[in-house]
Design an enzyme around this catalytic site. Structure first.
Site, mmCIF file in Angstrom:
data_model
loop_
_atom_site.group_PDB
_atom_site.id
_atom_site.type_symbol
_atom_site.label_atom_id
_atom_site.label_comp_id
_atom_site.label_asym_id
_atom_site.label_seq_id
_atom_site.Cartn_x
_atom_site.Cartn_y
_atom_site.Cartn_z
ATOM 1 N N PRO A 1 0.837 -1.216 0.000
ATOM 2 C CA PRO A 1 0.000 0.000 0.000
ATOM 3 C C PRO A 1 0.863 1.254 0.000
ATOM 4 C CG PRO A 1 -0.895 -1.601 1.522
ATOM 5 C CD PRO A 1 0.406 -2.171 1.027
ATOM 6 N N CYS A 2 0.488 2.214 -0.851
ATOM 7 C CA CYS A 2 1.392 3.331 -1.118
ATOM 8 C C CYS A 2 1.026 4.612 -0.387
ATOM 9 C CB CYS A 2 1.418 3.615 -2.622
ATOM 10 S SG CYS A 2 -0.168 4.167 -3.294
#
EC number: 2.1.1.37
Length: 423
Positions: free
Chosen positions: A78-79
Protein backbone atom coordinates in the site's frame (compact mmCIF):
# COMPACT_ATOMS: atom_id res chain seq x y z
CA UNK A 1 14.44 -21.53 -19.15
CA UNK A 2 11.35 -22.32 -17.08
CA UNK A 3 8.25 -22.51 -19.22
CA UNK A 4 5.39 -20.29 -17.99
CA UNK A 5 3.62 -23.38 -16.63
CA UNK A 6 6.61 -23.97 -14.30
CA UNK A 7 6.41 -20.45 -12.92
CA UNK A 8 3.79 -19.55 -10.34
CA UNK A 9 3.39 -16.10 -8.85
CA UNK A 10 2.37 -15.17 -5.33
CA UNK A 11 1.13 -11.57 -5.20
CA UNK A 12 1.23 -10.22 -1.65
CA UNK A 13 -0.90 -7.10 -2.13
CA UNK A 14 -3.11 -8.30 -4.93
CA UNK A 15 -5.89 -5.70 -5.06
CA UNK A 16 -8.57 -6.40 -7.65
CA UNK A 17 -6.10 -8.28 -9.83
CA UNK A 18 -3.88 -6.04 -11.97
CA UNK A 19 -0.82 -8.25 -11.77
CA UNK A 20 -2.89 -11.45 -11.85
CA UNK A 21 -4.61 -10.29 -15.04
CA UNK A 22 -1.17 -9.66 -16.55
CA UNK A 23 0.02 -13.10 -15.45
CA UNK A 24 -3.10 -14.69 -16.97
CA UNK A 25 -2.41 -13.17 -20.39
CA UNK A 26 1.18 -14.42 -20.17
CA UNK A 27 0.04 -17.95 -19.30
CA UNK A 28 1.37 -17.84 -15.72
CA UNK A 29 -0.68 -19.18 -12.76
CA UNK A 30 -0.95 -16.78 -9.84
CA UNK A 31 -2.40 -16.50 -6.35
CA UNK A 32 -3.10 -13.25 -4.54
CA UNK A 33 -3.34 -12.25 -0.90
CA UNK A 34 -5.69 -9.33 -0.35
CA UNK A 35 -7.13 -7.82 2.86
CA UNK A 36 -9.94 -5.69 1.33
CA UNK A 37 -13.16 -7.65 1.01
CA UNK A 38 -14.44 -5.52 -1.88
CA UNK A 39 -11.33 -6.24 -3.94
CA UNK A 40 -11.69 -9.92 -3.04
CA UNK A 41 -15.26 -9.93 -4.36
CA UNK A 42 -13.96 -8.60 -7.66
CA UNK A 43 -11.22 -11.22 -7.69
CA UNK A 44 -13.64 -14.09 -7.04
CA UNK A 45 -15.93 -12.93 -9.86
CA UNK A 46 -12.88 -12.66 -12.13
CA UNK A 47 -11.87 -16.22 -11.29
CA UNK A 48 -8.62 -15.30 -9.54
CA UNK A 49 -7.17 -17.55 -6.85
CA UNK A 50 -7.21 -15.54 -3.64
CA UNK A 51 -6.55 -15.68 0.08
CA UNK A 52 -8.61 -13.07 1.93
CA UNK A 53 -6.18 -12.10 4.63
CA UNK A 54 -3.70 -9.69 6.12
CA UNK A 55 -0.29 -10.29 4.50
CA UNK A 56 1.52 -10.25 7.84
CA UNK A 57 -0.92 -12.64 9.52
CA UNK A 58 -0.94 -15.04 6.58
CA UNK A 59 2.86 -15.15 6.84
CA UNK A 60 2.84 -15.87 10.57
CA UNK A 61 -0.34 -17.97 10.90
CA UNK A 62 -1.26 -19.48 7.52
CA UNK A 63 2.03 -19.87 5.64
CA UNK A 64 1.31 -23.56 5.09
CA UNK A 65 -1.65 -22.56 2.87
CA UNK A 66 0.80 -21.36 0.21
CA UNK A 67 1.92 -24.24 -2.02
CA UNK A 68 5.68 -24.63 -2.27
CA UNK A 69 5.66 -24.41 -6.06
CA UNK A 70 4.74 -20.71 -6.00
CA UNK A 71 8.29 -19.65 -6.78
CA UNK A 72 7.95 -15.98 -7.79
CA UNK A 73 7.07 -13.27 -5.27
CA UNK A 74 5.43 -10.04 -6.36
CA UNK A 75 3.93 -7.15 -4.49
CA UNK A 76 2.85 -3.55 -4.51
CA UNK A 77 2.65 -2.65 -0.80
CA UNK A 78 0.00 0.00 0.00
CA UNK A 79 1.39 3.33 -1.12
CA UNK A 80 -0.43 5.88 1.06
CA UNK A 81 2.61 6.31 3.30
CA UNK A 82 4.77 7.30 0.33
CA UNK A 83 2.27 8.89 -2.04
CA UNK A 84 2.76 12.51 -3.05
CA UNK A 85 -1.03 12.87 -3.01
CA UNK A 86 -1.32 11.62 0.56
CA UNK A 87 -0.16 12.73 3.97
CA UNK A 88 1.86 9.66 4.87
CA UNK A 89 4.70 9.77 7.35
CA UNK A 90 6.86 7.68 5.03
CA UNK A 91 7.08 10.65 2.68
CA UNK A 92 7.30 13.45 5.21
CA UNK A 93 9.69 11.98 7.72
CA UNK A 94 12.98 10.86 6.24
CA UNK A 95 13.87 9.36 9.59
CA UNK A 96 11.15 6.74 9.14
CA UNK A 97 12.77 5.65 5.87
CA UNK A 98 16.13 5.39 7.58
CA UNK A 99 14.60 3.27 10.34
CA UNK A 100 12.92 1.01 7.77
CA UNK A 101 16.22 0.46 5.98
CA UNK A 102 18.00 -0.40 9.22
CA UNK A 103 15.21 -2.85 10.12
CA UNK A 104 15.59 -4.49 6.71
CA UNK A 105 19.21 -5.25 7.54
CA UNK A 106 18.19 -6.62 10.96
CA UNK A 107 15.60 -8.90 9.34
CA UNK A 108 18.31 -10.81 7.47
CA UNK A 109 19.76 -11.88 10.81
CA UNK A 110 16.41 -12.76 12.40
CA UNK A 111 13.30 -12.42 10.22
CA UNK A 112 10.93 -13.30 13.06
CA UNK A 113 12.50 -11.12 15.74
CA UNK A 114 9.83 -9.77 18.15
CA UNK A 115 12.07 -6.76 18.71
CA UNK A 116 11.76 -5.82 15.04
CA UNK A 117 7.98 -6.07 15.30
CA UNK A 118 8.05 -3.74 18.30
CA UNK A 119 10.08 -1.21 16.32
CA UNK A 120 7.72 -1.49 13.35
CA UNK A 121 4.76 -0.72 15.60
CA UNK A 122 6.25 2.72 16.18
CA UNK A 123 6.06 3.50 12.46
CA UNK A 124 3.12 4.03 10.16
CA UNK A 125 1.80 0.44 9.74
CA UNK A 126 1.40 0.98 6.01
CA UNK A 127 5.05 1.99 5.68
CA UNK A 128 6.06 -1.13 7.62
CA UNK A 129 4.32 -3.27 4.99
CA UNK A 130 7.09 -2.53 2.49
CA UNK A 131 9.22 -4.94 4.54
CA UNK A 132 6.80 -7.83 4.04
CA UNK A 133 8.29 -9.07 0.73
CA UNK A 134 11.68 -9.47 2.44
CA UNK A 135 10.08 -11.26 5.38
CA UNK A 136 8.25 -13.63 3.00
CA UNK A 137 11.47 -14.34 1.12
CA UNK A 138 13.33 -15.20 4.32
CA UNK A 139 10.39 -17.22 5.66
CA UNK A 140 10.22 -19.34 2.50
CA UNK A 141 13.93 -20.03 2.73
CA UNK A 142 13.55 -21.09 6.37
CA UNK A 143 10.56 -23.36 5.65
CA UNK A 144 11.40 -24.81 2.22
CA UNK A 145 15.17 -24.49 2.10
CA UNK A 146 15.32 -21.89 -0.68
CA UNK A 147 13.93 -18.43 -1.33
CA UNK A 148 11.80 -17.32 -4.26
CA UNK A 149 13.41 -17.58 -7.70
CA UNK A 150 12.39 -14.03 -8.62
CA UNK A 151 11.11 -10.92 -6.86
CA UNK A 152 9.02 -8.19 -8.52
CA UNK A 153 8.02 -5.08 -6.57
CA UNK A 154 6.25 -1.88 -7.58
CA UNK A 155 5.42 1.30 -5.72
CA UNK A 156 5.02 5.05 -6.13
CA UNK A 157 8.21 6.92 -7.12
CA UNK A 158 8.97 8.14 -3.60
CA UNK A 159 9.52 4.53 -2.50
CA UNK A 160 12.58 4.25 -4.76
CA UNK A 161 15.07 4.55 -1.84
CA UNK A 162 13.50 1.44 -0.26
CA UNK A 163 13.93 -0.51 -3.50
CA UNK A 164 17.60 0.53 -3.59
CA UNK A 165 17.97 -0.89 -0.10
CA UNK A 166 16.30 -4.13 -1.30
CA UNK A 167 18.86 -4.27 -4.10
CA UNK A 168 21.82 -3.95 -1.72
CA UNK A 169 20.44 -6.52 0.71
CA UNK A 170 19.45 -9.14 -1.88
CA UNK A 171 22.76 -8.80 -3.71
CA UNK A 172 24.69 -9.40 -0.50
CA UNK A 173 22.80 -12.48 0.76
CA UNK A 174 25.09 -15.53 1.13
CA UNK A 175 25.37 -18.49 -1.25
CA UNK A 176 22.20 -19.69 -2.96
CA UNK A 177 20.29 -16.83 -1.35
CA UNK A 178 22.05 -14.20 -3.46
CA UNK A 179 20.15 -12.34 -6.18
CA UNK A 180 21.06 -10.38 -9.27
CA UNK A 181 19.27 -7.03 -9.22
CA UNK A 182 19.42 -4.33 -11.89
CA UNK A 183 19.17 -0.75 -10.72
CA UNK A 184 15.57 0.07 -9.68
CA UNK A 185 13.97 2.82 -11.74
CA UNK A 186 10.83 4.90 -12.01
CA UNK A 187 8.98 3.92 -15.20
CA UNK A 188 6.28 5.89 -16.99
CA UNK A 189 3.31 3.68 -17.81
CA UNK A 190 2.30 5.55 -20.98
CA UNK A 191 5.58 4.25 -22.49
CA UNK A 192 4.11 0.72 -22.27
CA UNK A 193 0.75 1.33 -23.92
CA UNK A 194 -1.19 2.50 -20.86
CA UNK A 195 -3.47 5.44 -21.82
CA UNK A 196 -2.58 7.26 -18.62
CA UNK A 197 0.36 9.20 -17.21
CA UNK A 198 1.33 7.19 -14.14
CA UNK A 199 4.78 6.60 -12.72
CA UNK A 200 5.85 3.54 -10.74
CA UNK A 201 9.10 2.65 -9.00
CA UNK A 202 10.00 -0.88 -10.14
CA UNK A 203 12.36 -3.40 -8.59
CA UNK A 204 13.11 -6.83 -10.08
CA UNK A 205 15.52 -9.53 -8.93
CA UNK A 206 16.40 -13.11 -9.82
CA UNK A 207 18.08 -15.68 -7.64
CA UNK A 208 21.51 -16.19 -9.18
CA UNK A 209 21.17 -19.96 -9.48
CA UNK A 210 17.62 -19.86 -10.88
CA UNK A 211 17.17 -20.84 -14.53
CA UNK A 212 15.63 -18.00 -16.52
CA UNK A 213 16.05 -16.97 -20.14
CA UNK A 214 17.87 -13.83 -21.18
CA UNK A 215 19.47 -10.97 -19.32
CA UNK A 216 17.57 -9.56 -16.36
CA UNK A 217 16.64 -5.94 -17.02
CA UNK A 218 13.73 -3.58 -16.74
CA UNK A 219 11.39 -3.48 -19.74
CA UNK A 220 12.06 -1.06 -22.57
CA UNK A 221 9.18 1.24 -23.44
CA UNK A 222 7.62 0.99 -26.88
CA UNK A 223 5.60 4.23 -26.79
CA UNK A 224 6.63 7.85 -26.37
CA UNK A 225 6.52 9.72 -23.11
CA UNK A 226 3.85 12.38 -22.74
CA UNK A 227 4.80 15.84 -21.52
CA UNK A 228 1.73 18.02 -20.85
CA UNK A 229 3.92 21.13 -21.12
CA UNK A 230 5.21 20.33 -24.63
CA UNK A 231 3.64 21.89 -27.75
CA UNK A 232 1.69 19.13 -29.49
CA UNK A 233 0.10 19.41 -32.91
CA UNK A 234 -2.13 17.38 -35.17
CA UNK A 235 -0.27 15.26 -37.68
CA UNK A 236 -0.28 17.00 -41.04
CA UNK A 237 -3.28 16.03 -43.14
CA UNK A 238 -4.86 13.82 -40.48
CA UNK A 239 -8.66 13.80 -40.68
CA UNK A 240 -10.40 15.49 -37.76
CA UNK A 241 -11.97 12.24 -36.62
CA UNK A 242 -8.54 10.65 -36.22
CA UNK A 243 -6.57 13.59 -34.77
CA UNK A 244 -3.37 11.61 -34.51
CA UNK A 245 -1.21 13.73 -32.25
CA UNK A 246 2.54 13.81 -32.22
CA UNK A 247 5.43 15.60 -30.58
CA UNK A 248 7.07 17.64 -33.36
CA UNK A 249 10.43 17.24 -31.63
CA UNK A 250 10.34 13.41 -31.74
CA UNK A 251 8.43 12.56 -34.91
CA UNK A 252 10.26 9.26 -35.38
CA UNK A 253 11.07 6.33 -33.14
CA UNK A 254 8.61 4.85 -30.65
CA UNK A 255 4.89 4.83 -31.27
CA UNK A 256 2.80 7.77 -30.07
CA UNK A 257 1.19 7.34 -26.68
CA UNK A 258 -2.27 5.77 -26.44
CA UNK A 259 -5.00 8.33 -25.84
CA UNK A 260 -8.19 8.09 -23.78
CA UNK A 261 -10.20 8.10 -26.98
CA UNK A 262 -8.24 5.22 -28.51
CA UNK A 263 -8.51 3.21 -25.29
CA UNK A 264 -12.28 3.63 -25.07
CA UNK A 265 -12.68 2.89 -28.78
CA UNK A 266 -10.72 -0.36 -28.45
CA UNK A 267 -12.59 -1.43 -25.30
CA UNK A 268 -15.93 -0.27 -26.72
CA UNK A 269 -17.24 -3.70 -27.85
CA UNK A 270 -16.81 -5.00 -24.29
CA UNK A 271 -18.01 -1.98 -22.29
CA UNK A 272 -21.52 -1.76 -20.85
CA UNK A 273 -23.25 1.38 -19.61
CA UNK A 274 -25.88 2.08 -16.94
CA UNK A 275 -29.35 2.90 -18.18
CA UNK A 276 -29.44 6.45 -19.48
CA UNK A 277 -25.69 6.53 -20.11
CA UNK A 278 -24.06 6.09 -23.50
CA UNK A 279 -20.53 5.97 -24.84
CA UNK A 280 -18.54 9.19 -24.80
CA UNK A 281 -18.05 11.04 -28.09
CA UNK A 282 -14.62 11.14 -29.67
CA UNK A 283 -13.89 14.66 -28.48
CA UNK A 284 -14.13 15.43 -24.77
CA UNK A 285 -12.09 17.16 -22.10
CA UNK A 286 -11.31 15.85 -18.62
CA UNK A 287 -11.00 18.21 -15.66
CA UNK A 288 -8.65 16.81 -13.02
CA UNK A 289 -9.89 16.20 -9.50
CA UNK A 290 -6.63 17.68 -8.19
CA UNK A 291 -5.24 21.20 -8.31
CA UNK A 292 -2.10 22.07 -10.21
CA UNK A 293 0.79 24.43 -9.60
CA UNK A 294 0.06 24.45 -5.87
CA UNK A 295 -3.39 25.96 -6.38
CA UNK A 296 -6.17 23.51 -5.34
CA UNK A 297 -8.71 25.58 -7.31
CA UNK A 298 -6.70 25.39 -10.52
CA UNK A 299 -7.74 22.13 -12.15
CA UNK A 300 -5.74 20.70 -15.02
CA UNK A 301 -7.50 19.76 -18.26
CA UNK A 302 -6.72 17.15 -20.90
CA UNK A 303 -8.18 16.42 -24.28
CA UNK A 304 -9.51 12.95 -25.07
CA UNK A 305 -6.64 12.66 -27.55
CA UNK A 306 -4.10 12.70 -24.73
CA UNK A 307 -3.47 10.05 -22.06
CA UNK A 308 -5.58 10.33 -18.93
CA UNK A 309 -4.34 11.89 -15.73
CA UNK A 310 -3.10 9.34 -13.18
CA UNK A 311 -6.12 7.19 -12.31
CA UNK A 312 -6.66 7.36 -8.55
CA UNK A 313 -9.37 6.24 -6.17
CA UNK A 314 -11.11 9.56 -6.91
CA UNK A 315 -11.36 8.91 -10.66
CA UNK A 316 -15.16 8.89 -10.54
CA UNK A 317 -15.04 12.57 -9.52
CA UNK A 318 -13.27 13.71 -12.69
CA UNK A 319 -15.54 16.03 -14.65
CA UNK A 320 -15.95 15.13 -18.32
CA UNK A 321 -16.79 18.09 -20.56
CA UNK A 322 -18.33 17.86 -24.02
CA UNK A 323 -18.57 21.15 -25.91
CA UNK A 324 -17.46 22.92 -22.71
CA UNK A 325 -20.45 21.59 -20.78
CA UNK A 326 -20.48 19.14 -17.87
CA UNK A 327 -21.43 15.88 -19.59
CA UNK A 328 -20.97 13.14 -16.97
CA UNK A 329 -18.34 11.27 -14.98
CA UNK A 330 -16.36 8.22 -16.08
CA UNK A 331 -17.96 4.85 -15.45
CA UNK A 332 -15.98 2.22 -13.56
CA UNK A 333 -15.35 0.12 -16.71
CA UNK A 334 -14.10 3.25 -18.53
CA UNK A 335 -11.73 4.06 -15.66
CA UNK A 336 -10.66 0.41 -15.74
CA UNK A 337 -9.92 0.73 -19.46
CA UNK A 338 -7.57 3.64 -18.71
CA UNK A 339 -5.80 1.21 -16.35
CA UNK A 340 -5.81 -1.37 -19.23
CA UNK A 341 -8.18 -3.78 -17.51
CA UNK A 342 -10.38 -5.66 -19.99
CA UNK A 343 -13.53 -3.75 -20.89
CA UNK A 344 -15.79 -6.41 -19.37
CA UNK A 345 -13.75 -6.98 -16.20
CA UNK A 346 -16.27 -7.97 -13.49
CA UNK A 347 -15.86 -5.19 -10.90
CA UNK A 348 -17.78 -6.04 -7.73
CA UNK A 349 -18.33 -4.87 -4.16
CA UNK A 350 -18.14 -1.29 -2.93
CA UNK A 351 -15.44 1.35 -3.38
CA UNK A 352 -14.92 0.32 -6.98
CA UNK A 353 -13.22 3.63 -7.84
CA UNK A 354 -10.68 2.92 -5.12
CA UNK A 355 -10.18 -0.60 -6.43
CA UNK A 356 -9.47 0.73 -9.91
CA UNK A 357 -7.15 3.47 -8.66
CA UNK A 358 -5.14 1.16 -6.41
CA UNK A 359 -4.42 -1.43 -9.10
CA UNK A 360 -1.28 -1.83 -11.16
CA UNK A 361 -2.16 -1.47 -14.89
CA UNK A 362 -2.22 -5.02 -16.32
CA UNK A 363 -0.57 -4.15 -19.65
CA UNK A 364 2.26 -2.39 -17.82
CA UNK A 365 2.55 -5.39 -15.48
CA UNK A 366 2.80 -7.69 -18.52
CA UNK A 367 5.90 -5.80 -19.67
CA UNK A 368 7.47 -5.97 -16.21
CA UNK A 369 6.72 -9.68 -15.74
CA UNK A 370 7.99 -10.48 -19.23
CA UNK A 371 11.30 -8.73 -18.61
CA UNK A 372 11.73 -10.12 -15.11
CA UNK A 373 10.88 -13.74 -15.96
CA UNK A 374 12.23 -14.05 -19.50
CA UNK A 375 8.78 -14.78 -20.96
CA UNK A 376 7.80 -13.39 -24.39
CA UNK A 377 5.09 -10.77 -24.58
CA UNK A 378 2.06 -11.25 -26.82
CA UNK A 379 2.60 -9.61 -30.19
CA UNK A 380 0.01 -6.98 -29.21
CA UNK A 381 -0.17 -6.76 -25.40
CA UNK A 382 -2.86 -4.07 -25.51
CA UNK A 383 -5.06 -6.05 -27.87
CA UNK A 384 -4.56 -9.25 -25.88
CA UNK A 385 -5.98 -7.65 -22.73
CA UNK A 386 -9.25 -6.22 -24.07
CA UNK A 387 -11.61 -9.05 -23.09
CA UNK A 388 -11.99 -11.19 -19.96
CA UNK A 389 -13.78 -14.45 -19.20
CA UNK A 390 -15.47 -13.98 -15.80
CA UNK A 391 -15.92 -16.96 -13.50
CA UNK A 392 -19.21 -18.83 -13.29
CA UNK A 393 -21.18 -18.49 -10.05
CA UNK A 394 -20.04 -21.96 -9.07
CA UNK A 395 -16.39 -21.15 -9.70
CA UNK A 396 -16.63 -17.84 -7.82
CA UNK A 397 -18.19 -19.67 -4.85
CA UNK A 398 -15.43 -22.27 -4.96
CA UNK A 399 -12.77 -19.56 -4.91
CA UNK A 400 -14.47 -17.80 -1.99
CA UNK A 401 -14.69 -21.09 -0.10
CA UNK A 402 -10.94 -21.37 -0.49
CA UNK A 403 -10.16 -17.70 0.09
CA UNK A 404 -12.53 -16.86 2.94
CA UNK A 405 -13.43 -20.27 4.32
CA UNK A 406 -17.05 -20.00 3.20
CA UNK A 407 -18.60 -19.92 -0.26
CA UNK A 408 -21.02 -17.13 0.69
CA UNK A 409 -19.42 -15.01 3.40
CA UNK A 410 -16.24 -14.07 5.21
CA UNK A 411 -15.12 -16.05 8.26
CA UNK A 412 -12.96 -15.45 11.33
CA UNK A 413 -9.87 -15.95 9.15
CA UNK A 414 -10.73 -12.84 7.11
CA UNK A 415 -9.62 -9.37 8.22
CA UNK A 416 -12.24 -7.60 10.34
CA UNK A 417 -13.68 -4.31 9.18
CA UNK A 418 -11.77 -2.66 12.03
CA UNK A 419 -8.49 -4.04 10.63
CA UNK A 420 -9.39 -2.77 7.18
CA UNK A 421 -10.22 0.69 8.52
CA UNK A 422 -6.88 0.85 10.35
CA UNK A 423 -5.08 0.45 7.04
Amino acid sequence: MPEPRNIKILDLFAGPGGLDVAAHFLGIPSMGIEWDRNACLTRYRAGLDTIHGNVSKVRTEQFAKIPEDYNVLAGGPPCQSFSVAGKGRGRDQIEDLKKLMKLMEDLVDDHESPEIDKELEKLDPRAALVLEPLRWLLKRNAVHGKPYDAIILEQVPTALPVWHEYKEILRSLPGDLAYECPEPHVLRTERYGVPQTRQRAIFVARRKNADFAGELKLPKGTFRSFDPRAPYERAAGAPIQEQTLFDPHTDSGPLPWRSMHKALKAAGPFLTYPEGTSALPENFVVVSNYGSGGDPKKRGRRSSHFPAFTVTGKVSRNVVLVDDEDHRRFTIPEAGAFQTFPGNYPWAGNDQSQQVGNAVPPVFAMHVLSAALGIPLPEDPVGAALKWEPASEERAAELRERGCGNARACTEHCPSQEEVNEK
